[in-house]
Scaffold this active site. Structure first.
Site, PDB file in Angstrom:
ATOM      1  N   GLU A 133       9.088  64.541  40.201  1.00 26.07           N
ATOM      2  CA  GLU A 133      10.401  63.934  39.827  1.00 26.07           C
ATOM      3  C   GLU A 133      11.941  63.194  39.880  1.00 26.07           C
ATOM      4  OE1 GLU A 133       8.293  61.621  37.763  1.00 26.07           O
ATOM      5  OE2 GLU A 133       8.729  61.005  36.289  1.00 26.07           O
ATOM      6  N   THR A 186      14.698  53.885  37.002  1.00 26.82           N
ATOM      7  CA  THR A 186      14.931  55.225  36.325  1.00 26.82           C
ATOM      8  C   THR A 186      16.466  55.605  36.325  1.00 26.82           C
ATOM      9  OG1 THR A 186      12.508  55.896  35.893  1.00 26.82           O
ATOM     10  CG2 THR A 186      14.259  57.052  35.412  1.00 26.82           C
TER      11      THR A 186
HETATM   12  N1  HSE Z   1      13.176  60.292  29.406  1.00 28.80           N
HETATM   13  C1  HSE Z   1      13.222  60.003  30.533  1.00 28.80           C
HETATM   14  C2  HSE Z   1      14.337  59.042  30.512  1.00 28.80           C
HETATM   15  C3  HSE Z   1      11.754  58.915  31.241  1.00 28.80           C
HETATM   16  O1  HSE Z   1      14.511  57.648  29.617  1.00 28.80           O
HETATM   17  O2  HSE Z   1      14.925  58.332  31.724  1.00 28.80           O
HETATM   18  C4  HSE Z   1      11.397  58.089  32.157  1.00 28.80           C
HETATM   19  O3  HSE Z   1      10.784  57.521  32.336  1.00 28.80           O
END
Ligand code: HSE
Length: 314
Positions: A133, A186
């Site tokens: 990630e 993201t």
């Molecule tokens: N917790 C992360 C965000 C998840 O909201 O950036 C990304 O899918």
């Protein structure tokens, strides 16, 4: 020396954050998800040999592709004497807020562990998926990879040291995810968040998160619905999703327990008491996105309690 030289695995998409649990809570869906095929090779290196379903967007570079990053880190940690060729079948949209990069790394590392005759337990694989990630979006968050790997709702109490808690899933709890045809990266969706939070908002957020966990243990769907509230992240990120307020209102009016952004968006999820309700809510959400000028895909499924699925081994 090892039992298998080929393996095919599916890992599910996930809804991260679940309203109040930014970076600490997520749950798995039955569908969509990704499938990977792994083949053992004599040459001691990891390769991505083929990717389907990504419209040519995903990297083959093993430092950037999440499936390869996770498998490489895992093989190194167990000193595996062979290499692995990876074929990645993307069966879900990219940059959708459904944990696409996580599903790939989870499927790959889960499969690699089986090829190595299961030296590590499932939760010991989590760290490799979080490294992946980090390669994908710059942050080693685990709220997509943990539920994809372990199934159900998963809470991350602490990242350092990693402390992950699997939560109960109320019987019949169903989810609809509406994925509008627009993309949110993201990394970008993280950059726009404020780094500081006021005490009054923090109080509201941790009240809701604690109540959400209580609701899962108590099987209390009414409390679950009241707790699906996010006063910190949703107000900022919802600005990136055309029609969000209308979609959310439509979901609640048609009987959803609660509704918020799935992960970093643009998908919007609603939790529902059962599949019938989720179907109805989904149609209303789709209609509202249409009114905002966006086509969307709907994914309606129960909450997935199992995580990855072994499809084939030889
Ligand atoms: N917790 C992360 C965000 C998840 O909201 O950036 C990304 O899918």
């Amino acid at each position: 020396m090892y039992h298998y030289s080929y393996i095919k695995v599916f890992a599910p998409a996930t809804v991260a954050n679940v309203a109040s649990g930014f970076d600490v809570l997520g749950f798995a869906l039955e569908k969509p998800g990704d499938t990977v095929e792994l083949t053992v090779k004599q040459e001691k290196r990891v390769r991505i040999v083929k990717i389907t379903g990504d419209k040519g967007v995903l990297p083959f570079d093993t430092k950037k592709n999440t499936a390869a990053v996770a498998v490489e880190a895992f093989l190194k940690s167990i000193n595996y004497p062979f290499g692995i060729d990876i074929v990645l079948h993307k069966q879900m949209p990219l940059s959708s807020g459904l944990g696409s990069s996580a599903a790939s790394s989870v499927a790959a590392v889960f499969g690699a562990n089986i090829l190595a005759d299961d030296p590590l337990k499932k939760n010991e694989l989590l760290d490799f998926t979080m490294q992946a990630e980090k390669a994908a979006c710059g942050a080693a968050h685990g709220d997509n990879t943990a539920p994809s790997l372990l199934g159900g709702f998963v809470l991350i109490r602490s990242y350092k040291p990693l402390d992950v808690i699997k939560l109960p899933v109320p019987e019949g709890l169903s989810c609809v995810v509406a994925h509008p045809h627009t993309e949110v990266n993201t990394g970008d969706a993280r950059k726009i968040l404020k780094k500081e939070v006021s005490l009054s908002k923090a109080i509201s957020q941790w009240g809701n998160l604690a109540a959400l966990v209580a609701a899962l243990y108590e099987n209390d769907l009414s409390l679950l619905g009241r707790s699906l509230m996010d006063v910190i992240v949703e107000p900022v990120r919802s600005l990136l999703i055309p029609g969000f307020n209308r979609v959310k209102a439509a979901a609640l009016e048609t009987g959803a327990l609660g509704c918020s952004i799935s992960g970093s968006g643009p998908s919007v999820f609603a939790l529902c008491a059962n599949m019938n309700s989720a179907q109805k809510v989904g149609s209303a959400m789709e209609e509202s996105f249409k009114e905002a000028g966006l086509e969307c895909d709907l994914y309606v499924s129960m909450v997935n309690k199992k995580g990855p699925l072994l499809l084939e081994k030889k």
